[in-house]
Motif scaffolding. Sequence first.
Motif, PDB file in Angstrom:
ATOM      1  N   SER A  93      27.968   6.470  62.812  1.00 30.24           N
ATOM      2  CA  SER A  93      27.736   7.119  61.512  1.00 30.24           C
ATOM      3  C   SER A  93      26.247   7.063  61.201  1.00 30.24           C
ATOM      4  N   GLU A  94      25.708   8.224  60.825  1.00 34.50           N
ATOM      5  CA  GLU A  94      24.287   8.266  60.478  1.00 34.50           C
ATOM      6  C   GLU A  94      24.030   7.761  59.059  1.00 34.50           C
ATOM      7  N   ILE A  95      25.107   7.497  58.315  1.00 32.74           N
ATOM      8  CA  ILE A  95      24.988   6.901  56.980  1.00 32.74           C
ATOM      9  C   ILE A  95      25.800   5.613  56.960  1.00 32.74           C
ATOM     10  N   PRO A  96      25.213   4.506  56.531  1.00 35.88           N
ATOM     11  CA  PRO A  96      25.923   3.225  56.586  1.00 35.88           C
ATOM     12  C   PRO A  96      27.086   3.116  55.614  1.00 35.88           C
ATOM     13  N   GLU A  97      27.017   3.827  54.483  1.00 36.50           N
ATOM     14  CA  GLU A  97      28.051   3.733  53.461  1.00 36.50           C
ATOM     15  C   GLU A  97      28.106   5.028  52.677  1.00 36.50           C
ATOM     16  N   LEU A  98      29.305   5.422  52.283  1.00 38.06           N
ATOM     17  CA  LEU A  98      29.471   6.651  51.508  1.00 38.06           C
ATOM     18  C   LEU A  98      30.662   6.495  50.578  1.00 38.06           C
ATOM     19  N   GLN A  99      30.384   6.319  49.300  1.00 35.90           N
ATOM     20  CA  GLN A  99      31.442   6.242  48.300  1.00 35.90           C
ATOM     21  C   GLN A  99      31.957   7.657  48.025  1.00 35.90           C
ATOM     22  N   TYR A 100      33.242   7.855  48.280  1.00 36.39           N
ATOM     23  CA  TYR A 100      33.795   9.206  48.258  1.00 36.39           C
ATOM     24  C   TYR A 100      35.192   9.173  47.647  1.00 36.39           C
ATOM     25  N   TYR A 101      35.557  10.264  46.947  1.00 35.41           N
ATOM     26  CA  TYR A 101      36.899  10.388  46.372  1.00 35.41           C
ATOM     27  C   TYR A 101      37.785  11.156  47.358  1.00 35.41           C
ATOM     28  N   TYR A 102      38.827  10.508  47.849  1.00 38.90           N
ATOM     29  CA  TYR A 102      39.726  11.126  48.815  1.00 38.90           C
ATOM     30  C   TYR A 102      41.072  10.410  48.763  1.00 38.90           C
ATOM     31  N   HIS A 121      42.133  18.821  50.687  1.00 42.65           N
ATOM     32  CA  HIS A 121      40.910  18.166  50.196  1.00 42.65           C
ATOM     33  C   HIS A 121      39.796  19.188  49.962  1.00 42.65           C
ATOM     34  N   GLN A 122      40.148  20.495  49.939  1.00 38.40           N
ATOM     35  CA  GLN A 122      39.186  21.584  49.793  1.00 38.40           C
ATOM     36  C   GLN A 122      38.177  21.604  50.942  1.00 38.40           C
ATOM     37  N   GLY A 123      38.634  21.169  52.109  1.00 35.69           N
ATOM     38  CA  GLY A 123      37.759  21.133  53.269  1.00 35.69           C
ATOM     39  C   GLY A 123      38.127  22.185  54.294  1.00 35.69           C
ATOM     40  N   GLU A 124      37.464  22.096  55.443  1.00 36.07           N
ATOM     41  CA  GLU A 124      37.676  23.063  56.519  1.00 36.07           C
ATOM     42  C   GLU A 124      37.858  22.334  57.839  1.00 36.07           C
ATOM     43  N   LEU A 125      38.524  23.010  58.759  1.00 38.70           N
ATOM     44  CA  LEU A 125      38.737  22.482  60.105  1.00 38.70           C
ATOM     45  C   LEU A 125      38.119  23.450  61.102  1.00 38.70           C
ATOM     46  N   GLU A 126      37.280  22.913  61.986  1.00 35.48           N
ATOM     47  CA  GLU A 126      36.675  23.721  63.041  1.00 35.48           C
ATOM     48  C   GLU A 126      37.039  23.129  64.397  1.00 35.48           C
ATOM     49  N   ILE A 127      37.339  23.995  65.362  1.00 44.08           N
ATOM     50  CA  ILE A 127      37.724  23.554  66.696  1.00 44.08           C
ATOM     51  C   ILE A 127      36.860  24.271  67.724  1.00 44.08           C
ATOM     52  N   CYS A 128      36.286  23.483  68.619  1.00 43.16           N
ATOM     53  CA  CYS A 128      35.544  24.027  69.758  1.00 43.16           C
ATOM     54  C   CYS A 128      36.103  23.336  71.004  1.00 43.16           C
ATOM     55  N   LEU A 154      36.029  17.959  60.999  1.00 40.25           N
ATOM     56  CA  LEU A 154      36.661  17.983  59.687  1.00 40.25           C
ATOM     57  C   LEU A 154      35.568  17.987  58.642  1.00 40.25           C
ATOM     58  N   LYS A 155      35.481  19.069  57.879  1.00 39.04           N
ATOM     59  CA  LYS A 155      34.412  19.217  56.884  1.00 39.04           C
ATOM     60  C   LYS A 155      34.993  18.982  55.479  1.00 39.04           C
ATOM     61  N   LEU A 156      34.388  18.050  54.773  1.00 38.58           N
ATOM     62  CA  LEU A 156      34.816  17.733  53.411  1.00 38.58           C
ATOM     63  C   LEU A 156      33.707  18.083  52.431  1.00 38.58           C
ATOM     64  N   PRO A 157      34.060  18.562  51.236  1.00 31.40           N
ATOM     65  CA  PRO A 157      33.024  18.993  50.287  1.00 31.40           C
ATOM     66  C   PRO A 157      32.238  17.812  49.713  1.00 31.40           C
ATOM     67  N   LEU A 158      30.982  18.092  49.356  1.00 27.72           N
ATOM     68  CA  LEU A 158      30.119  17.051  48.807  1.00 27.72           C
ATOM     69  C   LEU A 158      30.405  16.744  47.341  1.00 27.72           C
ATOM     70  N   HIS A 159      31.126  17.658  46.656  1.00 29.64           N
ATOM     71  CA  HIS A 159      31.309  17.440  45.208  1.00 29.64           C
ATOM     72  C   HIS A 159      32.162  16.223  44.899  1.00 29.64           C
ATOM     73  N   ASP A 160      32.843  15.657  45.915  1.00 27.05           N
ATOM     74  CA  ASP A 160      33.625  14.446  45.677  1.00 27.05           C
ATOM     75  C   ASP A 160      32.832  13.176  45.950  1.00 27.05           C
ATOM     76  N   VAL A 161      31.545  13.323  46.260  1.00 27.38           N
ATOM     77  CA  VAL A 161      30.690  12.156  46.410  1.00 27.38           C
ATOM     78  C   VAL A 161      30.216  11.740  45.026  1.00 27.38           C
ATOM     79  N   ARG A 162      30.522  10.558  44.575  1.00 28.43           N
ATOM     80  CA  ARG A 162      30.157  10.103  43.233  1.00 28.43           C
ATOM     81  C   ARG A 162      29.361   8.801  43.312  1.00 28.43           C
TER      82      ARG A 162
END
Length: 361
Positions: free
Chosen positions: A244-253, A335-342, A353-361
């Motif tokens: 993870s390029e971010i050590p911590e992420l408080q998120y609503y999920y 979760h108002q996100g998107e799924l991409e497959i390659c 798995l892409k999740l929106p940023l608006h749930d980051v508080r």
Amino acid sequence: MTIVQRSMLLSLLFLLASVLVISIGFVAVIVVLIVLMQYFPALQFLDIKVYHILVFVGVLGLYVYTAGWLIGKPSLAVVDWMKGLSAGQYDVNVYCKRYSFLWNKQRKIKLRYIPFKDMMIRLQELTMTLDRNRQEVEETNGLKEQWIAGVSHDVKTPLSYIKGYLDVIGSPQVELAKEEKKRIFRLLLQKVQEIEGLLRTFQFRQGKPRVLKTRSDLVRFLREVTLDAANNPRSASYHFSFESEIPELQYYYDSKLLKRAVQNVLMNAVLHNPPETAIAVQVKRDRNIQIIITDSGVGIPPAIVHRLCHRHPGDAQDLEEGIGLFVVKDLIEEHQGELEICSVPQQGTTITLKLPLHDVR
């Protein structure tokens, strides 16, 4: 206007129309007889009773024809329309085309059929309502089928843990310490609770998951889910990694739904790829939260990827193959996100798995 008043008005109109038709018919029959006497003089010598009979039959025939044209024809259309509804035909355009004689070019009821206007409007409304209800029932049934298929598929993951640990406990070649047995039993109890949770995850009435979001560290959560998948006895010969390029992420999920989604992808990478496959999980933050799961396996069949990309919400078709990805797509979209497959055959797969940023508080 009450129904009694409307009935009285229609009865009065019918009576007046009948008198008018009979009067016109009487005059018309007399005129026709007079004209015929000019061309056939022999008619002038007929008995007067014969004339009375001819006038009566002519007036009666004209009245019956007019009544059938004005009343019988639309009445039969109403009866046939209702028979069609009882047979399950709910396309209002079919009826409008079949009984086009009732409407003018402006799609309004013709003046001579005004007494049937309310009935026709109600039949149209009833037809559209029944058609809408039929579509809702079909959609609900499809969602229920999808719900059953999704839960049945996801139950396989905790069951694989349970089976693996039971094989370890029951193996005569393996001797376990008391503390190790306690740890395994705790894990087995946890997996049983996960199965029970799966059955409570969905609202069966709607067939869609109920998202209950809480705030917690998303990075830590994903690390634990990855470790849990790596500890599955069936994952013993697979190589897991987490970054993870971010050590911590408080998120609503919703931890239960998101765990199902990530766990589905990870276990699919195990179940559908040969041993020694490398499975990597990465967490990135850009314009959205990206959970990137990569494996070096055999890839996903292009047909499954195509069906997934062109699938409509609630569509329960093609559930025998790729059901795990169908479930993941639904859970991420909740979760108002998107799924991409390659995916490249024999080279590996990357699922994002892409999740929106608006749930980051």
